[in-house]
Design a protein around this motif. Structure first.
Motif, short mmCIF file in Angstrom:
data_model
loop_
_atom_site.label_atom_id
_atom_site.label_comp_id
_atom_site.label_asym_id
_atom_site.label_seq_id
_atom_site.Cartn_x
_atom_site.Cartn_y
_atom_site.Cartn_z
N VAL A 127 -71.10 23.31 -12.11
CA VAL A 127 -71.58 24.72 -12.89
C VAL A 127 -72.35 24.22 -13.82
CG1 VAL A 127 -70.78 26.61 -13.86
CG2 VAL A 127 -69.44 25.57 -12.14
N PHE A 128 -72.12 23.02 -14.59
CA PHE A 128 -72.83 22.77 -15.86
C PHE A 128 -74.24 22.55 -15.53
CE2 PHE A 128 -74.26 19.19 -18.64
CZ PHE A 128 -74.25 19.92 -20.11
N ILE A 129 -74.37 21.52 -14.59
CA ILE A 129 -75.99 21.02 -14.22
C ILE A 129 -76.61 22.13 -13.47
CG2 ILE A 129 -76.89 19.39 -12.54
CD1 ILE A 129 -74.65 17.37 -13.06
N ALA A 130 -76.09 23.14 -12.70
CA ALA A 130 -76.68 24.01 -12.31
C ALA A 130 -77.12 25.16 -13.34
CB ALA A 130 -75.78 24.84 -11.04
N GLN A 131 -76.38 25.23 -14.31
CA GLN A 131 -76.83 26.10 -15.09
C GLN A 131 -78.07 25.44 -16.15
OE1 GLN A 131 -73.23 27.10 -17.28
NE2 GLN A 131 -72.81 28.77 -15.76
N VAL A 132 -77.81 24.27 -16.49
CA VAL A 132 -78.84 23.35 -17.35
C VAL A 132 -80.17 23.45 -16.49
CG1 VAL A 132 -79.57 20.96 -17.96
CG2 VAL A 132 -77.23 21.94 -18.51
N TYR A 133 -80.34 23.39 -15.15
CA TYR A 133 -81.68 23.30 -14.48
C TYR A 133 -81.76 24.51 -13.94
CZ TYR A 133 -81.55 18.11 -14.70
OH TYR A 133 -81.66 16.91 -14.84
N GLY A 134 -81.23 25.44 -14.26
CA GLY A 134 -81.53 27.16 -13.77
C GLY A 134 -81.29 27.36 -12.32
N VAL A 135 -80.40 26.85 -11.68
CA VAL A 135 -80.34 26.80 -10.28
C VAL A 135 -79.12 27.87 -10.13
CG1 VAL A 135 -79.86 25.62 -8.20
CG2 VAL A 135 -81.15 24.46 -9.79
N ASP A 136 -79.29 28.93 -9.61
CA ASP A 136 -78.31 29.83 -9.17
C ASP A 136 -77.59 29.55 -7.82
OD1 ASP A 136 -78.73 31.66 -11.15
OD2 ASP A 136 -80.39 32.53 -10.36
N LEU A 137 -76.50 29.44 -7.69
CA LEU A 137 -75.56 28.94 -6.68
C LEU A 137 -74.80 30.05 -6.01
CD1 LEU A 137 -74.09 25.48 -7.57
CD2 LEU A 137 -76.12 25.78 -6.26
N THR A 138 -74.88 30.31 -4.79
CA THR A 138 -74.12 31.33 -3.95
C THR A 138 -72.69 31.21 -3.99
OG1 THR A 138 -74.55 30.41 -1.96
CG2 THR A 138 -76.41 31.74 -2.70
N VAL A 139 -71.93 31.98 -3.45
CA VAL A 139 -70.66 31.93 -3.17
C VAL A 139 -70.21 30.98 -2.08
CG1 VAL A 139 -68.40 32.96 -2.42
CG2 VAL A 139 -69.82 34.20 -3.96
N SER A 140 -71.09 30.75 -1.07
CA SER A 140 -71.06 30.06 -0.09
C SER A 140 -71.27 28.32 -0.62
CB SER A 140 -71.90 30.00 1.28
OG SER A 140 -73.30 30.24 0.76
N ALA A 158 -61.37 24.76 -11.59
CA ALA A 158 -62.68 24.15 -12.53
C ALA A 158 -63.92 25.04 -12.33
CB ALA A 158 -63.01 22.77 -12.22
N ILE A 159 -64.20 25.52 -11.30
CA ILE A 159 -65.43 26.15 -10.74
C ILE A 159 -65.17 27.50 -11.41
CG2 ILE A 159 -66.73 27.51 -8.96
CD1 ILE A 159 -66.32 24.71 -7.46
N SER A 160 -64.06 28.19 -11.33
CA SER A 160 -63.58 29.46 -11.89
C SER A 160 -63.90 29.60 -13.42
CB SER A 160 -62.25 30.03 -11.32
OG SER A 160 -62.17 29.90 -9.98
N LEU A 161 -63.23 28.66 -13.95
CA LEU A 161 -63.54 28.59 -15.54
C LEU A 161 -65.00 28.34 -15.99
CD1 LEU A 161 -60.12 27.21 -16.51
CD2 LEU A 161 -60.78 29.68 -16.71
N GLY A 162 -65.53 27.31 -15.31
CA GLY A 162 -66.92 26.96 -15.54
C GLY A 162 -67.76 28.06 -15.28
N LEU A 163 -67.74 29.13 -14.36
CA LEU A 163 -68.42 30.36 -14.23
C LEU A 163 -68.16 31.37 -15.46
CD1 LEU A 163 -68.40 30.64 -10.43
CD2 LEU A 163 -70.47 30.07 -11.77
N LEU A 164 -66.82 31.32 -15.86
CA LEU A 164 -66.59 32.35 -16.88
C LEU A 164 -66.93 31.76 -18.35
CD1 LEU A 164 -64.72 34.72 -17.75
CD2 LEU A 164 -62.79 33.08 -18.04
N MET A 169 -68.59 10.52 -6.03
CA MET A 169 -68.31 11.82 -5.39
C MET A 169 -68.97 13.14 -5.91
SD MET A 169 -64.07 11.36 -5.48
CE MET A 169 -63.68 13.06 -5.26
N LEU A 170 -69.27 13.07 -7.39
CA LEU A 170 -70.16 14.09 -7.81
C LEU A 170 -71.43 13.89 -7.12
CD1 LEU A 170 -70.51 16.26 -10.14
CD2 LEU A 170 -71.06 14.68 -11.65
N ALA A 171 -72.02 13.09 -7.26
CA ALA A 171 -73.38 12.81 -6.44
C ALA A 171 -73.49 13.29 -5.33
CB ALA A 171 -73.88 11.35 -6.32
N MET A 172 -72.60 13.09 -4.40
CA MET A 172 -72.54 13.59 -2.91
C MET A 172 -72.16 15.26 -3.29
SD MET A 172 -69.40 11.37 -1.53
CE MET A 172 -69.16 12.17 0.11
N VAL A 173 -71.38 15.68 -4.13
CA VAL A 173 -71.24 17.23 -4.10
C VAL A 173 -72.66 17.91 -4.69
CG1 VAL A 173 -70.26 19.08 -5.54
CG2 VAL A 173 -68.89 16.93 -4.79
N LEU A 174 -73.23 17.26 -5.49
CA LEU A 174 -74.64 17.77 -6.18
C LEU A 174 -75.54 17.78 -5.02
CD1 LEU A 174 -74.87 16.13 -9.50
CD2 LEU A 174 -74.08 18.32 -9.23
#
Length: 448
Positions: free
Chosen positions: A332-345, A116-122, A371-376
């Motif tokens: 990935v979607f929320i990070a892009q909407v709020y303009g946050v660049d996430l690292t590989v780690s 999911a993350i791989s295709l989200g970044l793509l 679970m999504l709230a925990m991840v974010l």
């Protein structure tokens, strides 16, 4: 019941009910406006029957159908698990089943969120989407991992059964079954009673399954009469990306695993999963679908009772592949909407957190969003971003539930094969399980 009622297979009747419900729901959206009034008048009068149909008939009948399915879950899991464990000749088998089941479920969840993350970044579904200033989401507090472990062990088994605490029920049933296996003749007498009770419960499952086309119809009609089309348009890229990843994971990942570990034909698995998948799609609940999933695994896929009665209830509780896919794309979607660049780690932390959380939050209501709230929070993204995707989450929840129960049965087949408890002849027989599936209710009533 007339012969015409059985002219079509159960699968066909469920599909007809689903399509008819969707069409009726869409038609109601076209006829009635947002307030529930007719968009046009008849002979000068605007007559509204929207609330009577949607909030009355459809909602009530749909809730009755869901309640009927949930009614079977606790007795089915409890009785079938006792039957399975009490018949074990080697206690070490339980340990193997537990390690294999949990290991495979965690493994498939890790694959799901990585994909999911791989295709989200793509695809970048959040690029160009503006974050509304009034987006608000209140996340429930997830328990600590230590508390989750403690909550798995019942202090009052009767209370656990009454409240439907599945992990506690599983542990109590396993211990009771093992004790019965160790008690000689006394255990065999009690086991005989539970075997008869299990037969009766499975017959009840088939009766409920015959009513499924009508239940599916009202559920679909209720849902599609209230879905906001404009909200789907705004989140189309996110929606279809999650849908695509779910389909890829369901068809490709499970196919590869089944073929690699068992050599069985994945297409036969998907063919025999069609009824359970339609149930899962309609109910959006792995637990509510559990009776149908277990019937499918045992009667159609040839999975031994001792494996299916342990692996499938556990899977309906902790297997969160579909939810993990939603979390990966949503992060990935929320990070892009709020303009946050996430690292590989950061992304590796998302994979680890979501995978472990799939077990750690198993018994919590609204598990997907918790679970999504925990991840974010783990990667310092705004939890309020969840409010952006809630509008389309219901449709995606239905699809990911179908993926989850397909994963449950795939794992059950793999484990059954490794334990020499998979009937390959039954698995490869297209007609296996049809007698249990097509119950003539009229004949049943006359002879009951």
């Amino acid at each position: 019941m007339s012969q015409n009622a059985h002219k079509y297979s159960l699968t066909t009747r469920i599909f007809i009910g689903m399509v008819a419900g969707i069409l009726i729901g869409v038609l109601l959206q076209l006829i009635f406006d947002d307030s529930g009034d007719l968009r046009f008048s008849i002979f000068g009068y605007s007559i509204s029957t929207y609330n009577i149909l949607v909030d009355g008939i459809f909602s009530t009948l749909g809730q009755i159908f869901i309640a009927s399915l949930k009614m079977l879950v606790v007795p089915l899991v409890f009785v079938s698990l006792i039957c399975g464990t009490s018949s074990l000749t080697e206690p070490s088998k339980l340990g193997r089943l537990g390690v294999k089941s949990i290991g495979l479920y965690i493994f498939t969840t890790a694959i799901a969120i990585s994909l999911a993350i791989s295709l989200g970044l793509l695809v970048s579904p959040g690029v160009g989407v503006e974050a509304p200033s009034d987006a608000v989401f209140q996340a429930q507090q997830a328990p600590s991992f230590g508390q989750v472990i403690l909550d798995m062990f019942p202090t009052n088994p009767i209370n656990s059964l009454a409240e439907g605490k599945m992990l506690q029920i599983i542990i109590f049933a396993v211990l009771l079954g093992v004790a019965m296996a160790m008690c000689g003749e006394a255990g065999k007498r009690i086991a005989s009673f539970f075997e008869d009770l299990n037969t009766v419960i499975m017959r009840l499952v088939t009766i409920i399954m015959n009513l499924a086309p009508y239940g599916v119809f009202v559920l679909m009609a209720k849902l599609f009469s209230s879905i906001g089309v404009n909200m789907l348009e705004n989140l189309a890229k996110y929606f279809f990306l999650v849908l695509a990843v779910l389909i890829i994971h369901g068809l490709v990942t499970y196919s590869v695993l089944l073929k690699a570990f068992t050599g069985l034909n994945p297409m036969m698995l998907f063919y025999k999963m069609r009824d359970a998948a339609q149930f899962a799609f309609s109910t959006a609940s792995s637990s509510a679908t559990l009776p149908v999933t277990m019937e499918t695994a045992q009667n159609k896929l040839g999975v031994g009772k001792s494996v299916s009665s342990f692996t499938l209830p556990l899977g309906s509780t902790i297997n969160m592949d579909g939810t993990a896919i939603m979390q990966g794309v949503a992060t990935v979607f929320i990070a892009q909407v709020y303009g946050v660049d996430l690292t590989v780690s950061d992304y590796l932390m998302v994979v680890l957190t979501a995978t472990l959380a799939s077990v750690g939050t198993a018994g919590v209501p609204g598990v997907g969003l918790i679970m999504l709230a925990m991840v974010l929070q783990q990667v310092n993204l705004p939890v309020e971003g969840i409010a952006l995707i809630i509008g389309v989450d219901r449709l995606l929840d239905m699809t990911r539930t179908a993926v989850n129960i397909t994963g449950d049965c795939t794992v059950a087949c793999i484990i059954a094969k490794s334990e020499n408890e998979l009937d390959a002849t039954r698995f490869n027989n297209k007609k296996a399980g049809l007698k249990e599936e097509e119950v003539d209710l009229e004949h049943f009533d006359k002879n009951s």
